[in-house]
Design a protein around this motif. Structure first.
Motif, PDB file in Angstrom:
ATOM      1  N   GLU A   1       0.730  -1.281   0.032  1.00 46.12           N
ATOM      2  CA  GLU A   1      -0.125  -0.030   0.119  1.00 46.12           C
ATOM      3  C   GLU A   1       0.849   1.129   0.012  1.00 46.12           C
ATOM      4  N   LYS A   2       2.049   1.296   0.811  1.00 47.75           N
ATOM      5  CA  LYS A   2       3.012   2.538   0.616  1.00 47.75           C
ATOM      6  C   LYS A   2       3.391   2.461  -0.735  1.00 47.75           C
ATOM      7  N   LYS A   3       3.674   1.549  -1.644  1.00 46.10           N
ATOM      8  CA  LYS A   3       4.101   1.412  -2.867  1.00 46.10           C
ATOM      9  C   LYS A   3       3.091   2.224  -3.618  1.00 46.10           C
ATOM     10  N   TRP A   4       1.802   2.025  -3.327  1.00 47.50           N
ATOM     11  CA  TRP A   4       0.693   2.635  -4.042  1.00 47.50           C
ATOM     12  C   TRP A   4       0.887   4.216  -4.125  1.00 47.50           C
ATOM     13  N   HIS A   5       0.934   4.530  -2.802  1.00 47.49           N
ATOM     14  CA  HIS A   5       1.124   6.113  -2.594  1.00 47.49           C
ATOM     15  C   HIS A   5       2.306   6.737  -3.088  1.00 47.49           C
ATOM     16  N   CYS A   6       3.213   5.906  -3.111  1.00 43.32           N
ATOM     17  CA  CYS A   6       4.588   6.455  -3.841  1.00 43.32           C
ATOM     18  C   CYS A   6       4.549   6.416  -5.347  1.00 43.32           C
ATOM     19  N   ASN A   7       3.617   5.791  -6.017  1.00 39.53           N
ATOM     20  CA  ASN A   7       3.391   5.740  -7.174  1.00 39.53           C
ATOM     21  C   ASN A   7       4.346   4.926  -8.137  1.00 39.53           C
ATOM     22  N   ASN A   8       4.711   3.942  -7.540  1.00 43.38           N
ATOM     23  CA  ASN A   8       5.284   2.875  -8.113  1.00 43.38           C
ATOM     24  C   ASN A   8       4.866   2.176  -9.007  1.00 43.38           C
ATOM     25  N   ILE A   9       5.539   1.306  -9.718  1.00 40.66           N
ATOM     26  CA  ILE A   9       4.982   0.325 -10.746  1.00 40.66           C
ATOM     27  C   ILE A   9       4.348  -0.786  -9.846  1.00 40.66           C
ATOM     28  N   VAL A  10       2.926  -1.162 -10.255  1.00 36.39           N
ATOM     29  CA  VAL A  10       2.322  -2.137  -9.625  1.00 36.39           C
ATOM     30  C   VAL A  10       1.666  -2.770 -10.716  1.00 36.39           C
ATOM     31  N   ALA A  11       1.066  -4.253 -10.244  1.00 33.34           N
ATOM     32  CA  ALA A  11       0.172  -4.940 -11.007  1.00 33.34           C
ATOM     33  C   ALA A  11      -1.088  -5.268 -10.457  1.00 33.34           C
ATOM     34  N   GLY A  12      -2.293  -5.451 -11.025  1.00 27.40           N
ATOM     35  CA  GLY A  12      -3.603  -6.001 -10.528  1.00 27.40           C
ATOM     36  C   GLY A  12      -4.405  -6.077 -11.430  1.00 27.40           C
ATOM     37  N   ALA A  13      -5.612  -5.955 -10.870  1.00 29.99           N
ATOM     38  CA  ALA A  13      -6.957  -6.165 -11.571  1.00 29.99           C
ATOM     39  C   ALA A  13      -8.085  -5.089 -11.008  1.00 29.99           C
TER      40      ALA A  13
END
Length: 133
Positions: free
Chosen positions: A44-56
């Motif tokens: 969740e911290k990575k989401w706020h840091c605008n990192n590259i993520v994957a999902g659905a």
């Protein structure tokens, strides 16, 4: 990966809450539950840091409302660089499930999912993200 043991002290109420969490989620141990919670916090911290993520992006809607599919396709074309794949399932005669696989910057995926989920007629929608590395 090397495993390091450590101990922690918790107030009884917090420990009871952890044990309820373990039971509700069928974790095998406190260690497994704590690993899950720590990993979730990091993701969740990575989401706020605008990192590259994957999902659905998961959406449920009435397929008789044709404007939903048209609007969804228009939005998805605007974000084609973030969309990996899309699957459409018929849950019954009226209700469809759509799952859109995504990868990109967390803010972009959040923006995309917000636009899709806010389409008039979407009964339920949710974005699920995880770190890519």
């Amino acid at each position: 990966m090397a495993v390091t043991r450590f101990s922690i002290s918790l107030e009884k109420e917090l420990l009871d809450d952890l044990d309820y969490f373990i039971q509700d989620n069928s974790f095998a141990s406190r260690s497994q539950a704590l690993r899950h919670l720590i990993e979730k916090n990091i993701v969740e911290k990575k989401w706020h840091c605008n990192n590259i993520v994957a999902g659905a992006i998961v959406m449920i809607y009435d397929h008789h409302k044709k404007e939903i599919a048209v609007k969804s396709n228009e939005i998805q074309h605007d974000y084609f660089e973030s969309i990996l794949s899309s699957q459409h399932f018929h849950l019954n005669h009226n209700v469809c499930l759509e799952i859109i696989g995504v990868k990109g910057k967390a803010n972009t995926l959040t923006e995309l999912s917000d636009k899709l989920i806010s389409i008039k007629g979407i009964k339920h929608g949710k974005l699920i993200m995880s770190k890519t590395e």
